[in-house]
Design an enzyme around this catalytic site. Structure first.
Site, PDB file in Angstrom:
ATOM      1  N   GLU A 206      53.417   2.862  47.155  1.00 25.42           N
ATOM      2  CA  GLU A 206      52.516   1.702  47.185  1.00 25.42           C
ATOM      3  C   GLU A 206      52.474   0.980  45.833  1.00 25.42           C
ATOM      4  O   GLU A 206      52.025   1.553  44.846  1.00 25.42           O
ATOM      5  CB  GLU A 206      51.108   2.197  47.533  1.00 25.42           C
ATOM      6  CG  GLU A 206      51.072   3.083  48.776  1.00 25.42           C
ATOM      7  CD  GLU A 206      49.840   3.965  48.840  1.00 25.42           C
ATOM      8  OE1 GLU A 206      48.779   3.538  48.356  1.00 25.42           O
ATOM      9  OE2 GLU A 206      49.947   5.085  49.362  1.00 25.42           O
TER      10      GLU A 206
ATOM     11  N   HIS B 176      49.680  -0.822  50.616  1.00 25.56           N
ATOM     12  CA  HIS B 176      49.737   0.591  51.004  1.00 25.56           C
ATOM     13  C   HIS B 176      50.898   0.829  51.992  1.00 25.56           C
ATOM     14  O   HIS B 176      50.678   1.202  53.147  1.00 25.56           O
ATOM     15  CB  HIS B 176      48.392   0.962  51.645  1.00 25.56           C
ATOM     16  CG  HIS B 176      48.117   2.433  51.725  1.00 25.56           C
ATOM     17  ND1 HIS B 176      48.872   3.315  52.458  1.00 25.56           N
ATOM     18  CD2 HIS B 176      47.128   3.175  51.172  1.00 25.56           C
ATOM     19  CE1 HIS B 176      48.379   4.528  52.351  1.00 25.56           C
ATOM     20  NE2 HIS B 176      47.334   4.478  51.568  1.00 25.56           N
TER      21      HIS B 176
HETATM   22  O1  TA6 Z   1      47.304   6.061  49.118  1.00 24.22           O
HETATM   23  C1  TA6 Z   1      46.927   7.392  49.158  1.00 24.22           C
HETATM   24  C2  TA6 Z   1      45.499   7.508  49.682  1.00 24.22           C
HETATM   25  O2  TA6 Z   1      44.579   7.034  48.736  1.00 24.22           O
HETATM   26  C3  TA6 Z   1      45.258   8.975  50.049  1.00 24.22           C
HETATM   27  O3  TA6 Z   1      44.305   9.564  49.190  1.00 24.22           O
HETATM   28  C4  TA6 Z   1      44.792   8.908  51.506  1.00 24.22           C
HETATM   29  O4  TA6 Z   1      43.397   8.812  51.579  1.00 24.22           O
HETATM   30  C5  TA6 Z   1      45.496   7.633  51.982  1.00 24.22           C
HETATM   31  O5  TA6 Z   1      45.324   6.735  50.882  1.00 24.22           O
HETATM   32  C6  TA6 Z   1      45.046   7.095  53.310  1.00 24.22           C
HETATM   33  O6  TA6 Z   1      43.767   6.550  53.206  1.00 24.22           O
HETATM   34  P1  TA6 Z   1      43.114   5.941  54.561  1.00 24.22           P
HETATM   35  O7  TA6 Z   1      41.780   5.416  54.136  1.00 24.22           O
HETATM   36  O8  TA6 Z   1      44.031   4.859  55.065  1.00 24.22           O
HETATM   37  O9  TA6 Z   1      43.050   7.095  55.533  1.00 24.22           O
END
Ligand code: TA6
Length: 314
Positions: free
Chosen positions: A271, A167
């Site tokens: 990501e 991520h």
């Molecule tokens: O990668 C995108 C995502 O899935 C978004 O939907 C948002 O929720 C982000 O990840 C961040 O997630 P987190 O659980 O780290 O706040």
């Protein structure tokens, strides 16, 4: 006084959390916290930080660190009994005492091998045994490589299925001056529209509002062009067919306590992931997923840099 180069340093980070600092002779560096197995810094030879970590990030378990490269395993997203993005990023990893042979390139001296195994806690919510080996390498040219090897060590003969993402939060000067090349014309699932499937338009992706898209069957190379800084990030990936692109924009930014209201202007998540088609491993089987990040100067202004050339370059 020794002028010996220290390529790998084990030390304490924020709130006394264990971390490993990787350094290269030209001055590049990276940092990995054992909490979450999470890279939280990647600097070029000028000491410029290339990853985004929120100024409000909470380096305190069980909250995941907001920024760097959180590891999403055994689930990307939020469904079923697992928490959003799984438990790997909320777990304490260890230094791997016995890194089973990673294909080592002898010129890489700045690397660390981490390992995460099932905890009895985790087994309650995800009833499987596994070994997750993560190698973080800072290459001689300052490239940052993450290689994940996940093995099913179930003794009950059961296979398991998982989804995965690195991520990655890239630091950008101004999101409205950023373009992403390599995802044009591809299909994506739009998280903002119930994961409905759409097809991306024909030219570079730019940003004027919240974006949360899972591009499927994407190429091995994606370029993120930061026009203002004249810098292009190149993401190369292997074993990770999908790519998630996320910027929370203003409303979502304000709703996240560990994220500054204006910080959405200075970050973009791209990501490397495996989401559309989950991975299934039988006991004894191992999956490998790898991403390599580089930051190259790009004199991209009014099309001078041909992004396709960046993508086709070696
Ligand atoms: O990668 C995108 C995502 O899935 C978004 O939907 C948002 O929720 C982000 O990840 C961040 O997630 P987190 O659980 O780290 O706040």
């Amino acid at each position: 006084m020794s002028t010996e180069m220290v390529y790998v340093e084990h030390c304490k980070g924020i709130n006394g959390l264990d971390k490993v600092v990787l350094r290269e002779v030209r001055g590049c560096s990276a940092e990995v916290y054992l909490y979450g197995g999470q890279v939280t810094s990647w600097k070029n030879e000028h000491g410029e930080e290339l990853l985004f970590v929120s100024s409000k990030a909470i380096f305190k378990p069980p909250k995941a660190i907001r920024g760097g490269i959180p590891i999403c395993f055994p689930q990307f997203g939020s469904h079923g009994s697992l928490e959003q993005h799984g438990f790997a990023r909320n777990s304490f990893w260890s230094i791997d005492p016995d890194p089973s042979p990673f294909p080592t390139n002898s010129s890489n001296k700045a690397f660390v091998d981490l390992i995460l195994k099932h905890s009895e806690e985790d087994v309650k919510i995800w009833p499987h045994r596994y070994e997750f080996r993560l190698r973080v390498t800072l290459g001689p040219g300052g490239d940052l490589m993450l290689t994940s090897r996940i093995r099913n060590t179930n003794t009950d003969g059961k296979p398991f299925t998982f989804t995965f993402a690195y991520h990655t939060y890239f630091s950008v000067s101004d999101i409205s001056e950023v373009r992403v090349e390599g995802l044009e014309t591809l299909d994506y699932l739009d998280n903002l529209q119930n994961k409905e499937r759409f097809t991306e338009q024909g030219d570079a992706i730019t940003f004027e509002s919240e974006v949360d898209k899972i591009y499927v069957s994407t190429p091995t190379k994606i370029a993120i062009l930061d026009h203002e800084r004249k810098r292009t990030f190149v993401l190369r990936k292997d074993g990770l067919p999908d790519a998630v692109v996320w910027n929370p924009w203003d409303k979502k930014a304000k709703a996240m306590p560990d994220f500054g209201d204006d910080e959405y202007k200075h970050m973009l998540c791209v990501e490397a992931a495996c989401v559309e088609k989950p991975i299934t491993l039988k006991p004894g089987e191992e999956w490998r997923g790898r991403q390599e990040l580089s930051a190259v100067p790009s004199s991209y202004c009014s099309g001078q840099l041909d992004p396709q050339r960046v993508l086709q370059a070696g």
